[in-house]
Structures are given as C-alpha cells and as structure tokens.
Design a protein around this motif. Sequence first.
Motif, PDB file in Angstrom:
ATOM      1  N   LEU A 221     -56.023  -1.105  29.357  1.00 45.24           N
ATOM      2  CA  LEU A 221     -54.577  -1.182  29.566  1.00 45.24           C
ATOM      3  C   LEU A 221     -54.195  -2.319  30.505  1.00 45.24           C
ATOM      4  O   LEU A 221     -54.913  -2.624  31.446  1.00 45.24           O
ATOM      5  N   GLY A 222     -53.049  -2.928  30.240  1.00 45.94           N
ATOM      6  CA  GLY A 222     -52.527  -3.974  31.107  1.00 45.94           C
ATOM      7  C   GLY A 222     -51.009  -3.974  31.026  1.00 45.94           C
ATOM      8  O   GLY A 222     -50.412  -3.134  30.361  1.00 45.94           O
ATOM      9  N   ARG A 223     -50.389  -4.908  31.715  1.00 47.80           N
ATOM     10  CA  ARG A 223     -48.928  -5.004  31.701  1.00 47.80           C
ATOM     11  C   ARG A 223     -48.503  -6.352  31.111  1.00 47.80           C
ATOM     12  O   ARG A 223     -49.197  -7.350  31.263  1.00 47.80           O
ATOM     13  N   VAL A 224     -47.342  -6.335  30.466  1.00 44.76           N
ATOM     14  CA  VAL A 224     -46.818  -7.543  29.873  1.00 44.76           C
ATOM     15  C   VAL A 224     -45.303  -7.561  30.082  1.00 44.76           C
ATOM     16  O   VAL A 224     -44.632  -6.548  29.909  1.00 44.76           O
ATOM     17  N   SER A 225     -44.772  -8.699  30.481  1.00 41.21           N
ATOM     18  CA  SER A 225     -43.326  -8.830  30.680  1.00 41.21           C
ATOM     19  C   SER A 225     -42.670  -9.272  29.377  1.00 41.21           C
ATOM     20  O   SER A 225     -43.331  -9.786  28.456  1.00 41.21           O
ATOM     21  N   LEU A 226     -41.355  -9.103  29.311  1.00 39.75           N
ATOM     22  CA  LEU A 226     -40.632  -9.551  28.125  1.00 39.75           C
ATOM     23  C   LEU A 226     -40.752 -11.057  27.965  1.00 39.75           C
ATOM     24  O   LEU A 226     -40.826 -11.576  26.844  1.00 39.75           O
ATOM     25  N   GLU A 227     -40.792 -11.786  29.098  1.00 39.94           N
ATOM     26  CA  GLU A 227     -40.946 -13.239  29.050  1.00 39.94           C
ATOM     27  C   GLU A 227     -42.280 -13.620  28.420  1.00 39.94           C
ATOM     28  O   GLU A 227     -42.379 -14.581  27.643  1.00 39.94           O
ATOM     29  N   GLN A 228     -43.342 -12.862  28.760  1.00 42.22           N
ATOM     30  CA  GLN A 228     -44.653 -13.126  28.168  1.00 42.22           C
ATOM     31  C   GLN A 228     -44.650 -12.841  26.667  1.00 42.22           C
ATOM     32  O   GLN A 228     -45.280 -13.561  25.892  1.00 42.22           O
ATOM     33  N   VAL A 229     -43.951 -11.785  26.286  1.00 37.95           N
ATOM     34  CA  VAL A 229     -43.850 -11.456  24.863  1.00 37.95           C
ATOM     35  C   VAL A 229     -43.240 -12.624  24.103  1.00 37.95           C
ATOM     36  O   VAL A 229     -43.739 -13.049  23.061  1.00 37.95           O
ATOM     37  N   VAL A 230     -42.150 -13.156  24.645  1.00 35.12           N
ATOM     38  CA  VAL A 230     -41.473 -14.278  23.997  1.00 35.12           C
ATOM     39  C   VAL A 230     -42.379 -15.507  23.950  1.00 35.12           C
ATOM     40  O   VAL A 230     -42.447 -16.215  22.936  1.00 35.12           O
ATOM     41  N   ALA A 231     -43.099 -15.763  25.048  1.00 32.97           N
ATOM     42  CA  ALA A 231     -43.970 -16.937  25.110  1.00 32.97           C
ATOM     43  C   ALA A 231     -45.148 -16.830  24.145  1.00 32.97           C
ATOM     44  O   ALA A 231     -45.567 -17.824  23.544  1.00 32.97           O
ATOM     45  N   LEU A 232     -45.698 -15.623  23.993  1.00 31.23           N
ATOM     46  CA  LEU A 232     -46.869 -15.431  23.135  1.00 31.23           C
ATOM     47  C   LEU A 232     -46.522 -15.521  21.654  1.00 31.23           C
ATOM     48  O   LEU A 232     -47.381 -15.820  20.831  1.00 31.23           O
ATOM     49  N   GLN A 233     -45.280 -15.214  21.301  1.00 31.35           N
ATOM     50  CA  GLN A 233     -44.807 -15.291  19.920  1.00 31.35           C
ATOM     51  C   GLN A 233     -45.715 -14.556  18.924  1.00 31.35           C
ATOM     52  O   GLN A 233     -46.228 -15.160  17.967  1.00 31.35           O
ATOM     53  N   PRO A 234     -45.955 -13.273  19.135  1.00 30.71           N
ATOM     54  CA  PRO A 234     -46.767 -12.531  18.166  1.00 30.71           C
ATOM     55  C   PRO A 234     -46.063 -12.461  16.813  1.00 30.71           C
ATOM     56  O   PRO A 234     -44.834 -12.550  16.728  1.00 30.71           O
ATOM     57  N   ASP A 235     -46.835 -12.335  15.761  1.00 30.89           N
ATOM     58  CA  ASP A 235     -46.253 -12.169  14.429  1.00 30.89           C
ATOM     59  C   ASP A 235     -45.700 -10.762  14.229  1.00 30.89           C
ATOM     60  O   ASP A 235     -44.809 -10.559  13.413  1.00 30.89           O
ATOM     61  N   LEU A 236     -46.256  -9.803  14.988  1.00 31.64           N
ATOM     62  CA  LEU A 236     -45.822  -8.419  14.864  1.00 31.64           C
ATOM     63  C   LEU A 236     -45.714  -7.794  16.249  1.00 31.64           C
ATOM     64  O   LEU A 236     -46.632  -7.905  17.064  1.00 31.64           O
ATOM     65  N   LEU A 237     -44.585  -7.143  16.509  1.00 33.09           N
ATOM     66  CA  LEU A 237     -44.424  -6.367  17.732  1.00 33.09           C
ATOM     67  C   LEU A 237     -44.670  -4.904  17.390  1.00 33.09           C
ATOM     68  O   LEU A 237     -44.039  -4.357  16.488  1.00 33.09           O
ATOM     69  N   VAL A 238     -45.583  -4.287  18.123  1.00 34.98           N
ATOM     70  CA  VAL A 238     -45.956  -2.891  17.865  1.00 34.98           C
ATOM     71  C   VAL A 238     -45.481  -2.039  19.036  1.00 34.98           C
ATOM     72  O   VAL A 238     -45.969  -2.200  20.161  1.00 34.98           O
ATOM     73  N   PHE A 239     -44.529  -1.164  18.782  1.00 34.36           N
ATOM     74  CA  PHE A 239     -44.000  -0.292  19.826  1.00 34.36           C
ATOM     75  C   PHE A 239     -44.747   1.035  19.807  1.00 34.36           C
ATOM     76  O   PHE A 239     -45.119   1.546  18.745  1.00 34.36           O
ATOM     77  N   TYR A 240     -44.951   1.575  21.011  1.00 38.68           N
ATOM     78  CA  TYR A 240     -45.695   2.835  21.142  1.00 38.68           C
ATOM     79  C   TYR A 240     -44.803   3.836  21.862  1.00 38.68           C
ATOM     80  O   TYR A 240     -44.490   3.669  23.034  1.00 38.68           O
ATOM     81  N   GLY A 241     -44.396   4.877  21.163  1.00 40.31           N
ATOM     82  CA  GLY A 241     -43.503   5.868  21.746  1.00 40.31           C
ATOM     83  C   GLY A 241     -42.078   5.632  21.301  1.00 40.31           C
ATOM     84  O   GLY A 241     -41.738   4.593  20.718  1.00 40.31           O
ATOM     85  N   GLY A 242     -41.190   6.587  21.568  1.00 42.35           N
ATOM     86  CA  GLY A 242     -39.793   6.457  21.196  1.00 42.35           C
ATOM     87  C   GLY A 242     -39.059   5.492  22.097  1.00 42.35           C
ATOM     88  O   GLY A 242     -39.495   5.190  23.210  1.00 42.35           O
ATOM     89  N   ASP A 243     -37.920   5.001  21.620  1.00 42.55           N
ATOM     90  CA  ASP A 243     -37.150   4.032  22.390  1.00 42.55           C
ATOM     91  C   ASP A 243     -36.717   4.584  23.744  1.00 42.55           C
ATOM     92  O   ASP A 243     -36.553   3.843  24.712  1.00 42.55           O
ATOM     93  N   GLN A 244     -36.526   5.912  23.818  1.00 41.71           N
ATOM     94  CA  GLN A 244     -36.074   6.503  25.067  1.00 41.71           C
ATOM     95  C   GLN A 244     -37.185   6.546  26.113  1.00 41.71           C
ATOM     96  O   GLN A 244     -36.933   6.828  27.280  1.00 41.71           O
ATOM     97  N   ASP A 245     -38.424   6.245  25.714  1.00 38.76           N
ATOM     98  CA  ASP A 245     -39.555   6.400  26.618  1.00 38.76           C
ATOM     99  C   ASP A 245     -39.811   5.178  27.492  1.00 38.76           C
ATOM    100  O   ASP A 245     -40.521   5.271  28.477  1.00 38.76           O
ATOM    101  N   PHE A 246     -39.289   4.024  27.119  1.00 36.88           N
ATOM    102  CA  PHE A 246     -39.587   2.856  27.934  1.00 36.88           C
ATOM    103  C   PHE A 246     -38.487   1.805  27.824  1.00 36.88           C
ATOM    104  O   PHE A 246     -37.930   1.562  26.759  1.00 36.88           O
TER     105      PHE A 246
END
Length: 280
Positions: free
Chosen positions: A201-226
Amino acid sequence: MDILTRTILFLALLSPAAANSQSRVASLNLCLDQVLLQWAPPESIVSITWLSAQDQYRSAPVPEHVYLNRAQAEELLPLKPDLVLTGQFGAQRAAARLEALGFTLVRIPDAYSLEQLQVQLQALQDTLGALPALVEQRAQLTALLAESEDKYQQKEKSPEQPTALILSANNITYGSGMLEHQLLTRAGFRNLAAEQGVQQLGRVSLEQVVALQPDLLVFYGGDQDFAIAHLAERHPVVQRYFDRGRTYHLPRQLGYCPALAAVETLQQLKNKRSDIVGKE
C-alpha cells in the motif's frame, strides 16, 4: 460455459463428496458466511455471523431459519452443527472451545493472493464437497489464469500494455505484493503504482494521478468512502476518464471475500483492457 467446465460440473454432481454439502454447517467468518449463502444449499446452513445480515456486507438473502451468531461457542451448542467453519485468525477462542467439546471444525486458509485463493478454493471443496458453483469458480479461475499466463507472460512492462492506477480511501493505492496488483497485471495492465516503487500500500495525490496519465483509473470502494473520488469527478482532466469510459470500480467484496469476486473482476478487467486497446 465451455465443454470442459460443463464436464467438471457434471462429474461434480455425481461425486459422493457432494453429500458433504448437505451437512448442518455453521460459520464463524464473514467470508465463509458469504460462501455458504451463495454456494451451499440453504437447508444445510444453520448459522452465520451477524455481519452478513448487515447492508454493507449482504450479498445474498439470509434464510429465516439461519441463526446469526457473534462468534461465541455457546451460541452454536444448541444448534448441534455437523461442521463449523472458521478462518485462520478470527474467532480463535470460540474455535478452540468448540474443538474441545468435540465439534468438527475446519480452518479455511485466508487468501491475499491468487495463489492463496487457489489453495482456499481447494480447501473449501475438500471440506464442503464438490458444490457446483464452487467447482465452476475453480475451473473459471484456472482457465483465466492459464490464459493470462500464456498471453501476457512475455509482455511484462511492455510499452504496448495499457496502464492502470488504483485509487482507494484516504488516497491509498495498491502496489506489488497485493491481490489487486495481480488482477491488474493478469488482465494485461501495467500497474503504475508498482512501477513507482509502491510495495503493497502507498499514497497518491490527485496531482500525481494527472501526471502519471494512466489509461484506466480503478476506484476501490463507493464514492462516499473517500474524498479523492469526489475530487476526481470534479477535476477537468480526470473527468475525461469518466467521459471516455476509462474507469472501473473494484467490487467491495474483493476486499473481504475474494473467493466470490476475483474471477468476475479478472474477467471484467480483461474486457476493459480489450476495450481500451481496441479504441487506441
């Protein structure tokens, strides 16, 4: 369903071991509750934990005759189960007490990887008999893993592979050494968290997500959880993932009972990969 799977299921129905599934079975473990509710004959279940009746865990109807226990040995005594199931670590005091009283108790190994999941499914079949749904699940998992091994073994970290990144509660992401990582890579994705050196496990910021530009974003859990899910949906760059169908939500059940969710998840991720590659 292919011919091999149909044959396995037919043989399973003829197997004498299937008679074991008619025993009076009790569970002291949330995942094993779910296994019984979804795969075992309802009349064979005498007790499951109270957690499986809660909305966040309920995945199948709980028969009216089934007693909801709180993992106390005394609760099961009047029920006289022929078999009590528990996990490796939970409800140890109750398990020891029941064993001392002469009850048949089986500890089913937990599963935190695909390899352990195969062992767990085998242990369940050895214990409960060749329940048709259980046999089918094992056959599908074996087939999917064999297909993934043949197709992607030579393409690890290949530039042609689409990339993915998991986002979970509190900005947590999943790296190497995790079942979720295995599912991504077996489906033909490169896990960017693992490539960034994240182990488990690790942490990732929204800025890192944008910079990494993954082809697929995989969410874990419901939207209300995080919170990051809400931020992502409002961020103009990440919003494009939703608009283009480049998101996937891992089922909550994968976190506490992968036996029931891993096969479907792997197949859906493989389909998602095909979708992405086909659109490139």
